[in-house]
Motif scaffolding. Structure first.
Motif, PDB file in Angstrom:
ATOM      1  N   ASP A 133      -4.586  -1.363  -9.017  1.00 23.33           N
ATOM      2  CA  ASP A 133      -5.049  -1.010  -7.566  1.00 23.33           C
ATOM      3  C   ASP A 133      -4.888   0.434  -7.131  1.00 23.33           C
ATOM      4  OD1 ASP A 133      -6.124  -3.730  -7.388  1.00 23.33           O
ATOM      5  OD2 ASP A 133      -4.113  -4.372  -6.996  1.00 23.33           O
ATOM      6  N   HIS A 134      -5.855   1.136  -7.010  1.00 24.65           N
ATOM      7  CA  HIS A 134      -5.976   2.418  -6.511  1.00 24.65           C
ATOM      8  C   HIS A 134      -7.263   2.744  -5.776  1.00 24.65           C
ATOM      9  CE1 HIS A 134      -8.129   4.030  -9.923  1.00 24.65           C
ATOM     10  NE2 HIS A 134      -7.638   3.273 -10.606  1.00 24.65           N
ATOM     11  N   THR A 135      -7.095   3.435  -4.771  1.00 22.43           N
ATOM     12  CA  THR A 135      -8.331   3.757  -3.871  1.00 22.43           C
ATOM     13  C   THR A 135      -8.032   4.975  -3.011  1.00 22.43           C
ATOM     14  OG1 THR A 135      -9.948   3.013  -2.443  1.00 22.43           O
ATOM     15  CG2 THR A 135      -7.517   2.285  -2.179  1.00 22.43           C
ATOM     16  N   THR A 136      -9.254   5.862  -2.726  1.00 21.47           N
ATOM     17  CA  THR A 136      -9.179   6.657  -1.818  1.00 21.47           C
ATOM     18  C   THR A 136      -9.874   6.321  -0.238  1.00 21.47           C
ATOM     19  OG1 THR A 136     -11.480   7.297  -2.125  1.00 21.47           O
ATOM     20  CG2 THR A 136      -9.717   8.576  -3.445  1.00 21.47           C
ATOM     21  N   ASP A 137      -9.903   4.911  -0.217  1.00 22.54           N
ATOM     22  CA  ASP A 137     -10.518   4.255   1.094  1.00 22.54           C
ATOM     23  C   ASP A 137      -9.174   3.309   1.666  1.00 22.54           C
ATOM     24  OD1 ASP A 137     -11.647   2.595   3.107  1.00 22.54           O
ATOM     25  OD2 ASP A 137     -13.419   2.188   1.817  1.00 22.54           O
ATOM     26  N   ILE A 191       0.864  -1.132   0.016  1.00 25.44           N
ATOM     27  CA  ILE A 191       0.259   0.116  -0.041  1.00 25.44           C
ATOM     28  C   ILE A 191       0.934   1.331  -0.062  1.00 25.44           C
ATOM     29  CG2 ILE A 191      -1.782   1.231   1.152  1.00 25.44           C
ATOM     30  CD1 ILE A 191      -2.569  -1.482   2.517  1.00 25.44           C
ATOM     31  N   MET A 192       0.679   2.149  -1.006  1.00 28.07           N
ATOM     32  CA  MET A 192       1.540   3.338  -1.072  1.00 28.07           C
ATOM     33  C   MET A 192       0.718   4.615  -0.918  1.00 28.07           C
ATOM     34  SD  MET A 192       4.155   2.281  -4.176  1.00 28.07           S
ATOM     35  CE  MET A 192       5.223   3.461  -3.553  1.00 28.07           C
ATOM     36  N   ALA A 229      -9.045  11.017  -6.201  1.00 26.63           N
ATOM     37  CA  ALA A 229      -9.105   9.874  -6.951  1.00 26.63           C
ATOM     38  C   ALA A 229      -8.862  10.105  -8.492  1.00 26.63           C
ATOM     39  CB  ALA A 229     -10.798   9.337  -6.866  1.00 26.63           C
ATOM     40  N   ALA A 230      -9.031  11.304  -9.002  1.00 27.72           N
ATOM     41  CA  ALA A 230      -8.751  11.476 -10.388  1.00 27.72           C
ATOM     42  C   ALA A 230      -7.205  11.431 -10.457  1.00 27.72           C
ATOM     43  CB  ALA A 230      -9.193  12.725 -10.863  1.00 27.72           C
ATOM     44  N   LYS A 231      -6.430  11.890  -9.531  1.00 28.97           N
ATOM     45  CA  LYS A 231      -4.889  11.980  -9.674  1.00 28.97           C
ATOM     46  C   LYS A 231      -4.642  10.484  -9.587  1.00 28.97           C
ATOM     47  CE  LYS A 231      -0.918  15.002  -9.010  1.00 28.97           C
ATOM     48  NZ  LYS A 231      -0.796  16.266  -8.229  1.00 28.97           N
ATOM     49  N   LEU A 239      -2.258   1.978  -5.048  1.00 27.09           N
ATOM     50  CA  LEU A 239      -2.075   3.498  -4.555  1.00 27.09           C
ATOM     51  C   LEU A 239      -3.149   4.003  -3.739  1.00 27.09           C
ATOM     52  CD1 LEU A 239      -1.221   4.547  -8.269  1.00 27.09           C
ATOM     53  CD2 LEU A 239       0.464   3.634  -6.490  1.00 27.09           C
ATOM     54  N   VAL A 240      -2.735   5.069  -2.743  1.00 31.91           N
ATOM     55  CA  VAL A 240      -3.793   5.261  -1.728  1.00 31.91           C
ATOM     56  C   VAL A 240      -3.820   6.902  -1.911  1.00 31.91           C
ATOM     57  CG1 VAL A 240      -4.784   5.289   0.482  1.00 31.91           C
ATOM     58  CG2 VAL A 240      -3.941   3.145  -0.576  1.00 31.91           C
TER      59      VAL A 240
END
Length: 380
Positions: free
Chosen positions: A68-72, A8-9, A54-56, A49-50
């Motif tokens: 994998d990318h998320t704001t959660d 998780i980054m 969200a758009a970036k 990616l965290v």
């Protein structure tokens, strides 16, 4: 055999998280075939990616083929396939996120400083120890070619008895009005965890400790040379954090170190950071990549006479230290070390306790400047 490790980054939309950690470390490791373990197994890293934007995140993920990318953050932490949490957020957001990762049982690797206060930094170290999770802090300067050469000289006894260390770091960061600033605006706001002392004194702590010895005292003077700046959106703001810090440190054995750090200085040296080390048997000047030496036997005999022009070039009396090795990206090297630490318990001395000592020096530096006196650096 090749396996995959979920990482998780958090904070890869920022400059350091994106350039040094995602591109030049994690993705570079995958491009070379993974991290090699002692049994010959290769480990690929699967970045998750965290962040808050969200758009970036989606843009970065699409550019580099990351699934994998998320704001959660909690959702990412809940996935048992993600064994490592990495934090490159702004300093103010770091402690809370790391504690959540520790509670989720993740091994944690983080940018420095680990926290804004010694109390928080120590609490992180204690929490990680209590949870039994591996923990590490980025100490990239130790892996710079110039400082690796300097360490080689120290270990080989080149200097004899080391007397002093002089460091110069910094460059002119544009104010943002007529040219865009090359550092994010939060660096200049104390309320967002910014400031030269909190940023750079943790670096100088581990450099001095690992190359020359423990720090026994600090005297610092801090200031905000440029009190008003313009941010990334063209809005003027007050710089509430220090943009320069001038420190004098006494090290074990009587070594005196002086390090000037400034974002308001124009560069008249070979590299953005340089350290001069003087000893009874020889001296060296090390930068990011290069290192020059002058031995006692080849030291010239200058005579002070302001009435006559200088007829020799003092720089000509120094010899370049050869590479004698292949130097990889320091951030990438430390990532590989931490992965081996997690998976096969390989040594990794740069833990949260080491990070806390860096925060301690920054806190004492700020206190020294506020009180106008030298302070003892005690054991944590």
């Amino acid at each position: 055999m090749t396996t995959t490790l979920g990482v998780i980054m958090n904070g890869v939309t920022g400059r350091m998280g994106h350039r040094q950690h995602l591109l030049r470390s994690v993705l570079a490791i995958n491009a070379q075939g993974g991290v090699a373990l002692s049994d010959g197994e290769k480990v690929l890293l699967r970045p998750v990616l965290v962040g808050r934007n969200a758009a970036k995140l989606a843009e970065i993920a699409a550019e580099h083929g990351i699934e994998d990318h998320t704001t959660d953050l909690d959702a990412a932490l809940a996935d048992p396939e993600n064994l490592v949490y990495f934090d490159a957020q702004v300093t103010r957001a770091r402690v809370k996120a790391i504690l959540r990762a520790i509670e989720a049982g993740k091994h944690v690797y983080t940018e420095k400083p680990t926290a804004e206060s010694v109390a928080e930094a120590v609490a992180l170290a204690e929490a990680a120890t209590a949870a039994g999770v591996k923990n590490g802090v980025v100490q990239d300067k130790l892996f710079l070619p110039g400082l690796l050469k300097l360490k080689r000289l120290v270990d080989g006894g080149f200097f004899g008895r080391i007397l002093s260390v002089r460091g110069e770091f910094g460059y002119w960061v544009f104010e943002g009005d007529w040219q865009a600033a090359q550092r994010p605006s939060w660096n200049y706001r104390a309320e967002d965890g910014g400031g030269m002392t909190l940023d750079m004194f943790p670096h100088w702590q581990y450099v001095m400790e690992n190359l020359f010895g423990p720090i026994r005292s600090v005297y610092a003077q801090t200031t905000t040379h440029i009190p008003a700046r313009v941010d990334e959106n063209g809005r003027a703001y007050d710089a509430t954090a220090d943009d320069a810090a001038y420190g004098i440190f006494e090290l074990e054995g009587g070594i005196i170190a002086q390090i000037n750090s400034s974002w308001s200085v124009r560069v008249n040296r070979d590299e953005l950071v340089e350290f001069q080390v003087d000893g009874t048997e020889g001296s060296a000047v090390a930068g990011l990549r290069g290192c020059r030496i002058q031995h006692r036997s080849t030291t010239p005999k200058p005579v002070w006479n302001p009435d006559l022009p200088v007829t020799v070039s003092f720089r000509d009396g120094w010899q370049e230290v050869p590479d004698n090795a292949e130097f990889d990206n320091g951030f990438k090297i430390q990532w590989e070390m931490f992965v081996r630490h997690v998976l096969e318990d390989a040594p990794f001395p740069h833990d949260f306790a080491a990070g806390a000592r860096g925060v301690q020096l920054a806190e004492l530096g700020l206190r020294s400047a506020a009180e106008g006196r030298r302070l003892t650096v005690g054991a944590l």
